[in-house]
Motif scaffolding. Sequence first.
Motif, PDB file in Angstrom:
ATOM      1  N   LEU A  13       0.839  -1.201   0.000  1.00 28.16           N
ATOM      2  CA  LEU A  13       0.000   0.000   0.000  1.00 28.16           C
ATOM      3  C   LEU A  13       0.872   1.248   0.000  1.00 28.16           C
ATOM      4  CD1 LEU A  13      -2.700  -0.938   2.664  1.00 28.16           C
ATOM      5  CD2 LEU A  13      -2.899  -1.004   0.181  1.00 28.16           C
ATOM      6  N   PRO A  14       0.479   2.269  -0.756  1.00 30.18           N
ATOM      7  CA  PRO A  14       1.214   3.535  -0.706  1.00 30.18           C
ATOM      8  C   PRO A  14       1.072   4.177   0.685  1.00 30.18           C
ATOM      9  CG  PRO A  14      -0.285   3.476  -2.592  1.00 30.18           C
ATOM     10  CD  PRO A  14      -0.589   2.294  -1.742  1.00 30.18           C
ATOM     11  N   ALA A  15       2.030   5.011   1.044  1.00 33.20           N
ATOM     12  CA  ALA A  15       1.974   5.709   2.333  1.00 33.20           C
ATOM     13  C   ALA A  15       0.687   6.518   2.398  1.00 33.20           C
ATOM     14  CB  ALA A  15       3.190   6.622   2.482  1.00 33.20           C
ATOM     15  N   GLY A  16       0.035   6.508   3.550  1.00 36.99           N
ATOM     16  CA  GLY A  16      -1.182   7.292   3.752  1.00 36.99           C
ATOM     17  C   GLY A  16      -2.462   6.570   3.396  1.00 36.99           C
ATOM     18  N   ILE A  17      -2.369   5.374   2.825  1.00 40.88           N
ATOM     19  CA  ILE A  17      -3.561   4.588   2.485  1.00 40.88           C
ATOM     20  C   ILE A  17      -3.696   3.479   3.523  1.00 40.88           C
ATOM     21  CG2 ILE A  17      -4.690   3.120   0.775  1.00 40.88           C
ATOM     22  CD1 ILE A  17      -4.413   5.918  -0.246  1.00 40.88           C
ATOM     23  N   SER A  18      -4.799   3.502   4.246  1.00 36.86           N
ATOM     24  CA  SER A  18      -4.993   2.489   5.282  1.00 36.86           C
ATOM     25  C   SER A  18      -5.556   1.204   4.687  1.00 36.86           C
ATOM     26  CB  SER A  18      -5.951   3.007   6.357  1.00 36.86           C
ATOM     27  OG  SER A  18      -7.273   3.072   5.850  1.00 36.86           O
ATOM     28  N   ARG A  19      -5.363   0.137   5.400  1.00 31.69           N
ATOM     29  CA  ARG A  19      -5.909  -1.166   5.006  1.00 31.69           C
ATOM     30  C   ARG A  19      -7.432  -1.079   4.895  1.00 31.69           C
ATOM     31  NH1 ARG A  19      -4.353  -6.577   5.119  1.00 31.69           N
ATOM     32  NH2 ARG A  19      -2.299  -5.997   5.838  1.00 31.69           N
ATOM     33  N   GLN A  20      -8.080  -0.333   5.794  1.00 31.06           N
ATOM     34  CA  GLN A  20      -9.538  -0.224   5.790  1.00 31.06           C
ATOM     35  C   GLN A  20     -10.041   0.484   4.528  1.00 31.06           C
ATOM     36  OE1 GLN A  20     -11.581  -1.826   7.980  1.00 31.06           O
ATOM     37  NE2 GLN A  20     -13.069  -1.307   6.399  1.00 31.06           N
ATOM     38  N   ILE A  21      -9.337   1.498   4.075  1.00 30.30           N
ATOM     39  CA  ILE A  21      -9.721   2.187   2.835  1.00 30.30           C
ATOM     40  C   ILE A  21      -9.683   1.203   1.666  1.00 30.30           C
ATOM     41  CG2 ILE A  21      -8.962   3.899   1.133  1.00 30.30           C
ATOM     42  CD1 ILE A  21      -8.143   5.681   3.515  1.00 30.30           C
ATOM     43  N   VAL A  22      -8.649   0.386   1.614  1.00 33.04           N
ATOM     44  CA  VAL A  22      -8.521  -0.597   0.536  1.00 33.04           C
ATOM     45  C   VAL A  22      -9.634  -1.637   0.625  1.00 33.04           C
ATOM     46  CG1 VAL A  22      -7.051  -2.411  -0.436  1.00 33.04           C
ATOM     47  CG2 VAL A  22      -6.045  -0.241   0.312  1.00 33.04           C
ATOM     48  N   LEU A  23      -9.916  -2.141   1.818  1.00 36.33           N
ATOM     49  CA  LEU A  23     -10.975  -3.130   1.983  1.00 36.33           C
ATOM     50  C   LEU A  23     -12.330  -2.557   1.593  1.00 36.33           C
ATOM     51  CD1 LEU A  23      -9.960  -4.972   5.264  1.00 36.33           C
ATOM     52  CD2 LEU A  23     -10.003  -5.891   2.936  1.00 36.33           C
ATOM     53  N   ASP A  24     -12.592  -1.307   1.980  1.00 33.69           N
ATOM     54  CA  ASP A  24     -13.854  -0.666   1.600  1.00 33.69           C
ATOM     55  C   ASP A  24     -13.987  -0.588   0.092  1.00 33.69           C
ATOM     56  OD1 ASP A  24     -14.491  -0.360   4.282  1.00 33.69           O
ATOM     57  OD2 ASP A  24     -13.962   1.773   4.346  1.00 33.69           O
ATOM     58  N   PHE A  25     -12.893  -0.281  -0.598  1.00 28.68           N
ATOM     59  CA  PHE A  25     -12.927  -0.211  -2.058  1.00 28.68           C
ATOM     60  C   PHE A  25     -13.145  -1.597  -2.661  1.00 28.68           C
ATOM     61  CE2 PHE A  25     -10.955  -0.072  -6.289  1.00 28.68           C
ATOM     62  CZ  PHE A  25     -11.739   0.915  -6.862  1.00 28.68           C
TER      63      PHE A  25
END
Length: 101
Positions: A13-25
């Motif tokens: 993941l790029p810096a500043g992107i949380s795991r939760q943001i990715v899972l939501d997407f």
Amino acid sequence: MSKRTVFTTVTPLPAGISRQIVLDFLHDHQEMIDLNPLVKERHPIPPPSHASADEYRCQWYSLTDKISYFPGVAGDVTYTCAFNDLPTGLETHCYAPAGLS
């Protein structure tokens, strides 16, 4: 003859992107479908008759792609996909006709 294909990719993941943001997407199925530039139509559908017991609880979609068979010869292909949200990502199963994948 049936052929099973498994594809896995791991990307940091790029810096500043949380795991939760990715899972939501990943769990936003329509956004995931819209990433594919070949898809021209998408419709949520109930589980089709060929759905296995494990897939029956998935969210199903009917998708239509614009494909090129040969140079200058194009058409549409419609198929079904099952989307299964997992705690760590997304699992999809697509069922296309004539061995397309």
